[in-house]
Write a protein that holds these residues in place. Structure first.
Motif, short mmCIF file in Angstrom:
data_model
loop_
_atom_site.label_atom_id
_atom_site.label_comp_id
_atom_site.label_asym_id
_atom_site.label_seq_id
_atom_site.Cartn_x
_atom_site.Cartn_y
_atom_site.Cartn_z
N THR A 23 0.84 -1.19 0.00
CA THR A 23 0.00 0.00 0.00
C THR A 23 0.88 1.24 0.00
O THR A 23 2.10 1.15 -0.14
N GLY A 24 0.28 2.40 0.14
CA GLY A 24 1.06 3.63 0.17
C GLY A 24 0.38 4.76 -0.58
O GLY A 24 -0.79 4.66 -0.98
N MET A 25 1.13 5.82 -0.78
CA MET A 25 0.59 7.01 -1.45
C MET A 25 0.36 6.72 -2.93
O MET A 25 1.17 6.06 -3.58
N LEU A 26 -0.75 7.20 -3.44
CA LEU A 26 -1.01 7.07 -4.86
C LEU A 26 0.08 7.79 -5.65
O LEU A 26 0.42 8.93 -5.36
N GLY A 27 0.65 7.09 -6.63
CA GLY A 27 1.73 7.68 -7.41
C GLY A 27 3.11 7.35 -6.90
O GLY A 27 4.12 7.75 -7.50
N ALA A 28 3.20 6.60 -5.78
CA ALA A 28 4.50 6.28 -5.19
C ALA A 28 5.13 5.03 -5.79
O ALA A 28 6.29 4.74 -5.51
N GLY A 29 4.37 4.26 -6.60
CA GLY A 29 4.98 3.13 -7.28
C GLY A 29 4.40 1.76 -6.97
O GLY A 29 5.03 0.75 -7.24
N GLU A 39 7.15 15.86 -4.79
CA GLU A 39 7.40 15.01 -5.94
C GLU A 39 6.11 14.41 -6.47
O GLU A 39 5.92 14.28 -7.69
N LEU A 40 5.21 14.02 -5.59
CA LEU A 40 3.92 13.49 -6.04
C LEU A 40 3.15 14.54 -6.85
O LEU A 40 2.55 14.23 -7.88
N GLU A 41 3.19 15.77 -6.38
CA GLU A 41 2.51 16.84 -7.11
C GLU A 41 3.12 17.02 -8.49
O GLU A 41 2.41 17.20 -9.49
N ARG A 42 4.45 16.92 -8.56
CA ARG A 42 5.11 17.03 -9.87
C ARG A 42 4.67 15.90 -10.79
O ARG A 42 4.39 16.12 -11.98
N ARG A 43 4.56 14.68 -10.25
CA ARG A 43 4.15 13.54 -11.07
C ARG A 43 2.72 13.70 -11.56
O ARG A 43 2.41 13.37 -12.71
N TYR A 44 1.84 14.19 -10.70
CA TYR A 44 0.46 14.42 -11.14
C TYR A 44 0.39 15.49 -12.22
O TYR A 44 -0.35 15.36 -13.20
N PRO A 104 -6.77 21.47 -6.46
CA PRO A 104 -5.43 21.10 -6.94
C PRO A 104 -4.99 19.76 -6.37
O PRO A 104 -5.47 19.31 -5.32
N ALA A 105 -4.03 19.13 -7.07
CA ALA A 105 -3.53 17.82 -6.63
C ALA A 105 -2.97 17.90 -5.21
O ALA A 105 -3.09 16.94 -4.44
N SER A 106 -2.38 19.03 -4.86
CA SER A 106 -1.78 19.17 -3.52
C SER A 106 -2.81 18.97 -2.42
O SER A 106 -2.51 18.44 -1.35
N THR A 107 -4.06 19.37 -2.68
CA THR A 107 -5.12 19.19 -1.69
C THR A 107 -5.41 17.71 -1.46
O THR A 107 -5.54 17.25 -0.32
N GLY A 108 -5.52 16.95 -2.56
CA GLY A 108 -5.75 15.52 -2.44
C GLY A 108 -4.59 14.79 -1.79
O GLY A 108 -4.79 13.87 -1.00
N ILE A 109 -3.37 15.19 -2.11
CA ILE A 109 -2.18 14.56 -1.53
C ILE A 109 -2.15 14.79 -0.03
O ILE A 109 -1.85 13.87 0.74
N THR A 165 10.18 6.55 -2.42
CA THR A 165 10.53 6.59 -3.84
C THR A 165 10.73 8.02 -4.35
O THR A 165 10.76 8.23 -5.56
N THR A 166 10.89 8.97 -3.45
CA THR A 166 11.00 10.37 -3.87
C THR A 166 12.08 10.57 -4.93
O THR A 166 11.86 11.23 -5.94
N ASP A 167 13.25 9.99 -4.70
CA ASP A 167 14.38 10.18 -5.61
C ASP A 167 14.61 8.97 -6.51
O ASP A 167 15.67 8.85 -7.14
N PHE A 168 13.63 8.07 -6.58
CA PHE A 168 13.79 6.85 -7.36
C PHE A 168 13.31 7.03 -8.79
O PHE A 168 12.31 7.69 -9.05
N THR A 169 14.04 6.41 -9.71
CA THR A 169 13.49 6.15 -11.03
C THR A 169 12.72 4.83 -10.94
O THR A 169 12.79 4.12 -9.93
N SER A 170 12.02 4.47 -12.00
CA SER A 170 11.32 3.19 -12.02
C SER A 170 12.31 2.04 -11.85
O SER A 170 12.05 1.07 -11.13
#
Length: 309
Positions: A18-24, A108-113, A127-132, A152-157
């Protein structure tokens, strides 16, 4: 995959992802599937007990490890109820439950969104920041309770895939798995590299207007770098060091070794050196995976410090 299934534990091994949406989460589950895990995503956790008590295909025999993905979008999602339910199952001897939480910084999540133009499910028209922010508050109990956390903040895939493989492969490979990569320091260092070599001491093809649009995979760039008086000795010393270290890593049981070469922009010197080292390792019986993180990045004078005068 078959080799992994032959090592099935008599206990039912269950990993909750589980985890934050967009974290991988999707990437992590895909890697687990490659490792021989049975994968179920977006599963209603209230039905977990019935699921893990059932045998695969309804029959007897060893049960493969099971990875179950869920997040704030899953029906009936309630972190406190999930924790209570899993704690009850974890007390039973026939189960081995682990929870993995994938996190990532809000920025980073906001940037990805913004990059993907996806709307955050908890943001509605905001805005996405509100949902995050709302999601992070909702998931706080799960994050603090989880057995394992990967940020995964500084991770590539590729970084995330490697991290999951290192943590959850059911058995270590017979040989060390080698990755050789190139990167540009101007865009940050690779977070999971075991050995990093800075090759910015070599003459930079960027300053040759004919070579500037090319990459380290092209012969004229390679010829230019080879002419540097420091290249041959540096290459030989790095090659010999790696040939000494890799067997020792193998002896110590290290499954993965990531060797990274960096230059300023990640398009010329680091690419060429990574290609040459990978070829040298192949000659010695290794089978390295070759990755070029910034090869597709647009060349920019600012990354190289601007034009010479």
């Amino acid at each position: 995959m078959q080799d992994d299934l032959e090592h099935c534990d008599p206990k039912q091994r269950v990993l909750l992802v589980t985890g934050m949406l967009g974290a991988g989460k999707t990437t992590a589950l895909r890697v687990l599937e490659d490792l021989g895990w049975e994968i179920i995503d977006n599963f209603p956790i209230r039905l977990l007990e019935g699921l893990i008590e059932s045998s695969p295909n309804g029959g007897p025999g060893p049960r493969p490890p099971l990875a179950i993905g869920f997040d704030s979008r899953t029906r009936g999602f309630n972190p406190q109820q999930i924790i209570s339910q899993v704690q009850g199952l974890d007390e039973r001897e026939e189960f081995e439950l682990t929870t993995l939480f994938l996190d990532c910084s809000s920025r980073e999540l906001e940037r990805r969104y913004n990059e993907t133009r996806h709307r955050h499910p908890l943001a509605s028209d905001a805005p996405a920041s509100t949902g995050i922010r709302a999601e992070r508050e909702l998931l706080a109990p799960l994050r603090g309770w989880a057995d394992l956390l990967i940020d995964t903040t500084d991770f590539t895939s590729n970084d995330l895939q490697r991290s999951v493989r290192e943590r959850f492969a059911s058995s270590a490979p017979d040989d060390v798995t080698v990755t050789v990569s190139s990167f540009g320091f101007a865009r940050g260092m690779p977070p999971l590299a075991d050995l990093v070599f800075d090759v910015r001491f070599l003459e930079n093809p960027h300053w040759d207007e004919q070579l500037r649009p090319m990459t380290g995979q092209e012969a004229p760039v390679g010829d230019y770098i080879r002419k540097d008086p420091g290249y041959e000795e540096a290459f030989a010393r790095i090659r010999d060091l790696l040939l000494m270290l890799l067997p020792r890593y193998r002896t110590q049981g290290k499954a993965y070794v990531h060797i990274a070469f960096g230059c300023t922009g990640g398009r010329h010197r680091s690419v060429f050196m990574a290609e040459q080292i990978a070829a040298a390792l192949r000659q010695e019986g290794f089978s390295p995976t070759l990755l070029h993180r910034n090869l597709g990045s647009r060349a920019a004078d600012l990354l190289e410090g601007g034009p010479r005068r």
